[in-house]
Design a protein around this motif. Sequence first.
Motif: not given
Length: 623
Positions: A232-234, A239-243, A262-265, A271-273
């Motif tokens: 992961p990048g330092f 954030w997920l923003h939902f409504g 972080y889930v991978g490159d 990539r974030y999930g």
Amino acid sequence: MSLSRRRFMQLPLAAIVLVLAAMVWRPTPAAAVAVTWVGNLNPGGNNPQTILSTGAIFITVEAYLPGVTDAAGQGAGISCALHFGQVSYFGGPWSNVLDLTMAYVGDVGLTDRYGITLGPLPPGLYEYTAWCSADGGLTKTWHDVASTGGNGKLTVTPFAPPTATPTPLAPTPTPTPAPPPTPTPTAVPGIVIQDVINLTPSGLAPQTIAAGGSLFITVDVLAPGITPPPGPGFGIQCWLHFGQVPFFGGPWSNITDLPMFYVGDIGARDRYGINLGPLSAGRYEYTAWCSGNGGLTEKWADLSVGGNGKITVVAAPPPPPPTPTPFPTFPMPTLPPPPPPGPCQELLVNGGFEANGAWKIGSTAQPAAYVGAPNPMRSGLRSMRLGFVPPQTDANTFSSVGQVVTIPANATTAFINFWYFPMSTDPAGGFDRQELILLNPWTNTTVQVLWRVTQNTGAWQNLQFDLTPYIGQTLLIYFNARNSGNGPSTAMFLDDVSVQACYPAVWPTLPPPLPPIYPPVVTPIPTVGVMAVPETPAGAATTVSILGVVETGTPMPMAAQPSPTVAWPTATATSQPSRTGLSEIFSDISPIVLICIAGVLALLVVALVLEYWQRRQQGGSRS
């Protein structure tokens, strides 16, 4: 005695000396191995950091041990920990000190690098250092403070929500891209994020899930020089923003921001999930944003292709009716009545707020307070007020109260029940909110958001939540009234708060049944003939035949014998010597000692045989 025989007889004595030496000797423990050097703490004391209370920071340190860390991969037996605490000023005394295990993240020349993501943390000032060990923590080598300017320094500021919600898409057949996000001010330090793309599933692929299901959502972020692999990048966070929406493209309500992981490159991007769900039935839209400075500025996802993501949550279908069975039904046996409900234990102190104490009130611009009449009270003489009571002017702040509880591990169920009186001039879905959150009391991280609303009923309402999944855990029960400072004010009153742990019911113990009583069996006694013995005159001689031997004599009078006096022993409380079996004796002797004892016995047997043989020889020579 010959010289050879004398020397041979001295062998058992030497063996006995060896046995005693083996019993006294103990091996010397090996010397502890210490890590030679620990340094390059990053960020170090010469690079103070600032993050939001909802953010985190990645901290690394390097360790060196010759012959261990200079090879490729993690050095065997090496472990490192981050040592940090809260301070009132940099260089002041530490409090709330913790050690957190760091993970191996790679090699740097001859050293191994270890890292950890620290956060989120409550607002305040923190210092940190690190130590490494090669023997499981028995010997610690602390960070060389001269290598990076002393202890690391961290300032955590309160989280301020985004000043504007991304404009939802218009309800037209063709999705309309959302407006571009607010540019990042140049005065704010941090990592420059170039783009946030590939929101998946996108608005072009609406999703449908059941009310009890979930959906995995990802987004890719690019920060030149930071996100290229590996790892992961330092300093990057997303954030997920939902409504919730009445229709796709409609106004949002119940808006929430959830941290992604972080889930991978993916090439030069990270990539974030997040796994979103379960959700109540309805329609939802979502987007995402990332930050390189702990949330002070946001880079929103590019929605030019597909727009906001769309989720339809449908109610779970009812279970299918039972399939009829062709077998005949049989009467069910009579079941015993259910056990009585188990006892419950109250875990909270001062849940009615009638006294001052037990509750920790957050130190904010609008702290919570114990209040009485004419404020709303459900029972007793007082309640707890949180937030700005309309028509007070609000400010961008929290107003919170909390208490730490431990749910016993032997409980079977647990729950929280409370009464609240909500007041708000902010419409539902705004940034103002009333909420109940379970927090980790040591790190202030969120365990579970139990309740989050924006209500203005102006009446007492009751809620109850199940805490059974948290049995055996220590939790911070955290109530909060959040005001965003945008004009409308939000508050609530609390009363009769209760956290209870319940235990299994105990059936009454019945005495064991008595054995059956049977009437005695009378056995008839057989009749045996009795031989008549003629009477013998007093003083006359008596002739008795015993087994064919005839005895004749005059009976001698018996002198009166005194009754024997029995002297019973007097019981005294004396300690009885312990009896130790041979198996217990030999279980405490080492195998070396047993072998030596066996050798001594063998030498004694040989000596006795030789003695006997020599005496035979000497006797033959004399003859």
